[in-house]
Design an enzyme around this catalytic site. Structure first.
Site, short mmCIF file in Angstrom:
data_model
loop_
_atom_site.label_atom_id
_atom_site.label_comp_id
_atom_site.label_asym_id
_atom_site.label_seq_id
_atom_site.Cartn_x
_atom_site.Cartn_y
_atom_site.Cartn_z
N ASP A 125 0.86 -1.18 0.00
CA ASP A 125 0.00 0.00 0.00
C ASP A 125 0.90 1.24 0.00
O ASP A 125 2.02 1.20 0.52
CB ASP A 125 -0.90 0.01 1.23
CG ASP A 125 -2.00 -1.04 1.17
OD1 ASP A 125 -2.48 -1.33 0.06
OD2 ASP A 125 -2.38 -1.55 2.23
N ASP A 141 -6.93 -1.32 -4.70
CA ASP A 141 -8.03 -1.01 -3.79
C ASP A 141 -8.99 -0.01 -4.42
O ASP A 141 -10.21 -0.11 -4.26
CB ASP A 141 -7.50 -0.43 -2.48
CG ASP A 141 -6.62 -1.39 -1.71
OD1 ASP A 141 -6.78 -2.62 -1.86
OD2 ASP A 141 -5.76 -0.91 -0.94
#
Length: 178
Positions: A125, A141
């Site tokens: 991330d 995402d």
């Protein structure tokens, strides 16, 4: 017979194009994550839009909001089955373009994160909103979230259309009777 063959060919062509789009989204996700590992991981973080978005390297071994953290086998198994079914549906099922776009986004993002989890045990991330308290996330995402939001919008629009349509057994108004 010829019409059925044309329908099958059209459905297969749409399915193959969908799978290519899924692969493109997952590939783009993996390229961005490779950049994050090479450039961002050594730094930890760097400003992108100061005060708004920061690029911050984070590894997440769970799913959304770190749920099921440490449950790699469960996440891989469940996600793998769902993604396999979704890819088959994209390949074989006839559907409207908007619905197809929804499932392409969800599958592309899902595969991007699945690759990370399968390869390293954690998802890379890197996007951190600084103006709100929210978990760090990635391009995959975004694909899944936008896909699900579009699916909800499509369902709501369908419900609205259905409730606005007269019932099938309602009598039709006659014009000209006086």
């Amino acid at each position: 017979m010829e019409k059925q063959t044309q329908n099958r060919a059209g459905r297969l062509r749409a399915g193959l194009l969908s799978l290519l789009a899924v692969a493109a989204l997952a590939g783009l996700d993996q390229l961005i994550k490779a950049w994050a590992v090479a450039v961002l991981q050594p730094r930890g973080s760097m400003p992108f839009l100061p005060g708004v978005v920061e690029l911050q390297f984070v590894l997440n071994d769970g799913m959304a909001f770190s749920m099921l953290s440490g449950r790699r086998g469960l996440l891989l198994g469940a996600t793998g089955l769902i993604l396999a079914a979704l890819l088959l549906i994209l390949l074989l099922r006839r559907m409207a373009l908007a619905e197809r776009a929804v499932w392409v986004l969800v599958a592309g993002g899902g595969i991007g994160n699945f690759i990370d989890r399968a390869r390293t045990g954690a998802v890379v991330d890197y996007l951190n909103f600084q103006f709100i308290r929210f978990p760090v996330f990635n391009f995959a995402d975004i694909c899944v979230t936008v896909g699900v939001a579009l699916l909800i919008l499509l369902l709501l629009l369908d419900l609205r259309r259905e409730s606005a349509a007269p019932p099938a057994d309602a009598p039709k108004p006659s014009h000209g009777d006086s």
